[in-house]
Design a protein around this motif. Structure first.
Motif, PDB file in Angstrom:
ATOM      1  N   GLU A  68      -6.339   7.176  -8.716  1.00 51.02           N
ATOM      2  CA  GLU A  68      -6.916   6.334  -7.664  1.00 51.02           C
ATOM      3  C   GLU A  68      -7.997   7.072  -6.883  1.00 51.02           C
ATOM      4  N   LEU A  69      -7.769   8.343  -6.590  1.00 49.51           N
ATOM      5  CA  LEU A  69      -8.786   9.103  -5.873  1.00 49.51           C
ATOM      6  C   LEU A  69     -10.045   9.285  -6.711  1.00 49.51           C
ATOM      7  N   GLN A  70      -9.882   9.481  -8.004  1.00 54.48           N
ATOM      8  CA  GLN A  70     -11.043   9.582  -8.890  1.00 54.48           C
ATOM      9  C   GLN A  70     -11.825   8.270  -8.911  1.00 54.48           C
ATOM     10  N   SER A  71     -11.115   7.154  -8.886  1.00 57.08           N
ATOM     11  CA  SER A  71     -11.787   5.854  -8.837  1.00 57.08           C
ATOM     12  C   SER A  71     -12.635   5.732  -7.576  1.00 57.08           C
ATOM     13  N   ALA A  72     -12.105   6.223  -6.465  1.00 57.45           N
ATOM     14  CA  ALA A  72     -12.863   6.169  -5.215  1.00 57.45           C
ATOM     15  C   ALA A  72     -14.055   7.122  -5.256  1.00 57.45           C
ATOM     16  N   LEU A  73     -13.830   8.325  -5.744  1.00 58.12           N
ATOM     17  CA  LEU A  73     -14.909   9.311  -5.794  1.00 58.12           C
ATOM     18  C   LEU A  73     -16.041   8.884  -6.717  1.00 58.12           C
ATOM     19  N   ARG A  74     -15.708   8.147  -7.745  1.00 55.52           N
ATOM     20  CA  ARG A  74     -16.726   7.677  -8.693  1.00 55.52           C
ATOM     21  C   ARG A  74     -17.329   6.339  -8.284  1.00 55.52           C
ATOM     22  N   GLY A  75     -16.901   5.820  -7.151  1.00 54.68           N
ATOM     23  CA  GLY A  75     -17.479   4.587  -6.639  1.00 54.68           C
ATOM     24  C   GLY A  75     -16.965   3.319  -7.284  1.00 54.68           C
ATOM     25  N   ARG A  76     -15.900   3.421  -8.066  1.00 53.98           N
ATOM     26  CA  ARG A  76     -15.343   2.224  -8.699  1.00 53.98           C
ATOM     27  C   ARG A  76     -14.477   1.420  -7.738  1.00 53.98           C
ATOM     28  N   LYS A  77     -13.976   2.087  -6.699  1.00 48.51           N
ATOM     29  CA  LYS A  77     -13.130   1.445  -5.695  1.00 48.51           C
ATOM     30  C   LYS A  77     -13.493   2.027  -4.339  1.00 48.51           C
ATOM     31  N   GLY A  78     -13.262   1.253  -3.320  1.00 49.39           N
ATOM     32  CA  GLY A  78     -13.402   1.793  -1.975  1.00 49.39           C
ATOM     33  C   GLY A  78     -12.252   2.755  -1.699  1.00 49.39           C
ATOM     34  N   LEU A  79     -12.470   3.679  -0.791  1.00 47.72           N
ATOM     35  CA  LEU A  79     -11.448   4.681  -0.509  1.00 47.72           C
ATOM     36  C   LEU A  79     -10.143   4.043  -0.032  1.00 47.72           C
ATOM     37  N   GLN A  80     -10.231   3.108   0.901  1.00 43.37           N
ATOM     38  CA  GLN A  80      -9.007   2.490   1.410  1.00 43.37           C
ATOM     39  C   GLN A  80      -8.273   1.729   0.316  1.00 43.37           C
ATOM     40  N   ASP A  81      -9.000   1.023  -0.554  1.00 41.05           N
ATOM     41  CA  ASP A  81      -8.357   0.322  -1.665  1.00 41.05           C
ATOM     42  C   ASP A  81      -7.660   1.304  -2.595  1.00 41.05           C
ATOM     43  N   ALA A  82      -8.311   2.428  -2.860  1.00 44.93           N
ATOM     44  CA  ALA A  82      -7.721   3.441  -3.734  1.00 44.93           C
ATOM     45  C   ALA A  82      -6.464   4.024  -3.106  1.00 44.93           C
ATOM     46  N   LEU A  83      -6.514   4.311  -1.812  1.00 44.17           N
ATOM     47  CA  LEU A  83      -5.331   4.858  -1.123  1.00 44.17           C
ATOM     48  C   LEU A  83      -4.195   3.843  -1.113  1.00 44.17           C
ATOM     49  N   ASN A  84      -4.522   2.578  -0.900  1.00 41.10           N
ATOM     50  CA  ASN A  84      -3.490   1.532  -0.918  1.00 41.10           C
ATOM     51  C   ASN A  84      -2.869   1.402  -2.305  1.00 41.10           C
ATOM     52  N   SER A  85      -3.699   1.446  -3.338  1.00 42.30           N
ATOM     53  CA  SER A  85      -3.187   1.356  -4.712  1.00 42.30           C
ATOM     54  C   SER A  85      -2.304   2.553  -5.044  1.00 42.30           C
ATOM     55  N   ALA A  86      -2.739   3.733  -4.609  1.00 49.45           N
ATOM     56  CA  ALA A  86      -1.936   4.939  -4.850  1.00 49.45           C
ATOM     57  C   ALA A  86      -0.594   4.833  -4.134  1.00 49.45           C
ATOM     58  N   ALA A  87      -0.616   4.368  -2.894  1.00 45.80           N
ATOM     59  CA  ALA A  87       0.639   4.222  -2.129  1.00 45.80           C
ATOM     60  C   ALA A  87       1.570   3.236  -2.813  1.00 45.80           C
ATOM     61  N   SER A  88       1.041   2.139  -3.323  1.00 42.95           N
ATOM     62  CA  SER A  88       1.874   1.161  -4.030  1.00 42.95           C
ATOM     63  C   SER A  88       2.478   1.751  -5.283  1.00 42.95           C
ATOM     64  N   ALA A  89       1.667   2.494  -6.044  1.00 37.82           N
ATOM     65  CA  ALA A  89       2.159   3.116  -7.280  1.00 37.82           C
ATOM     66  C   ALA A  89       3.246   4.134  -6.975  1.00 37.82           C
ATOM     67  N   VAL A  90       3.048   4.924  -5.929  1.00 40.49           N
ATOM     68  CA  VAL A  90       4.060   5.928  -5.554  1.00 40.49           C
ATOM     69  C   VAL A  90       5.352   5.236  -5.130  1.00 40.49           C
ATOM     70  N   THR A  91       5.223   4.188  -4.349  1.00 44.49           N
ATOM     71  CA  THR A  91       6.416   3.437  -3.899  1.00 44.49           C
ATOM     72  C   THR A  91       7.186   2.881  -5.083  1.00 44.49           C
ATOM     73  N   ARG A  92       6.452   2.301  -6.046  1.00 44.26           N
ATOM     74  CA  ARG A  92       7.124   1.756  -7.247  1.00 44.26           C
ATOM     75  C   ARG A  92       7.829   2.880  -8.024  1.00 44.26           C
ATOM     76  N   THR A  93       7.181   4.004  -8.144  1.00 47.83           N
ATOM     77  CA  THR A  93       7.778   5.131  -8.884  1.00 47.83           C
ATOM     78  C   THR A  93       9.023   5.643  -8.178  1.00 47.83           C
ATOM     79  N   LEU A  94       8.962   5.771  -6.851  1.00 45.39           N
ATOM     80  CA  LEU A  94      10.101   6.283  -6.111  1.00 45.39           C
ATOM     81  C   LEU A  94      11.292   5.331  -6.147  1.00 45.39           C
ATOM     82  N   LYS A  95      11.019   4.035  -6.188  1.00 48.73           N
ATOM     83  CA  LYS A  95      12.106   3.050  -6.257  1.00 48.73           C
ATOM     84  C   LYS A  95      12.787   3.056  -7.612  1.00 48.73           C
ATOM     85  N   GLY A  96      12.029   3.441  -8.630  1.00 47.14           N
ATOM     86  CA  GLY A  96      12.600   3.494  -9.982  1.00 47.14           C
ATOM     87  C   GLY A  96      12.690   2.133 -10.630  1.00 47.14           C
ATOM     88  N   PRO A  97      13.317   2.113 -11.813  1.00 50.08           N
ATOM     89  CA  PRO A  97      13.387   0.870 -12.589  1.00 50.08           C
ATOM     90  C   PRO A  97      14.208  -0.218 -11.936  1.00 50.08           C
TER      91      PRO A  97
END
Length: 97
Positions: A68-97
């Protein structure tokens, strides 16, 4: 264990910071216009170790954040969108299957 000469070569050619603390005191490296400030900053950062948690899915979290941070750095996503997407992915991973 790597010799000081190999550590210095790795530092100068590949940017690998040396594990040997005595190299951070080397006068030649300390006065180098590029390496001196880099090594000083690295030495200072070493005063504040960060403990990483050990978890079987840690690599998934790391990959999600990095992607997600690479997407923001390369201009494919805004920084806040990338951080939000990363937070969602981390939350899903921590919750598990």
């Amino acid at each position: 264990m790597t010799s000081p000469a190999v550590q210095v070569e790795a530092l100068k050619t590949r940017g690998y910071m040396p594990p040997s603390l005595r190299l951070y005191q080397d006068p030649t490296l300390r006065t180098d216009a590029y390496l001196g400030p880099l090594m000083a900053a690295t030495l200072e950062a070493g005063r504040y170790p960060v403990k990483r948690f050990v978890w079987s899915d840690y690599s998934k979290i790391e990959d999600a954040i990095e992607s997600e941070l690479q997407s923001a750095l390369r201009g494919r996503k805004g920084l806040q969108d990338a951080l939000n997407s990363a937070a969602s992915a981390v939350t899903r991973t921590l919750k598990g299957p």
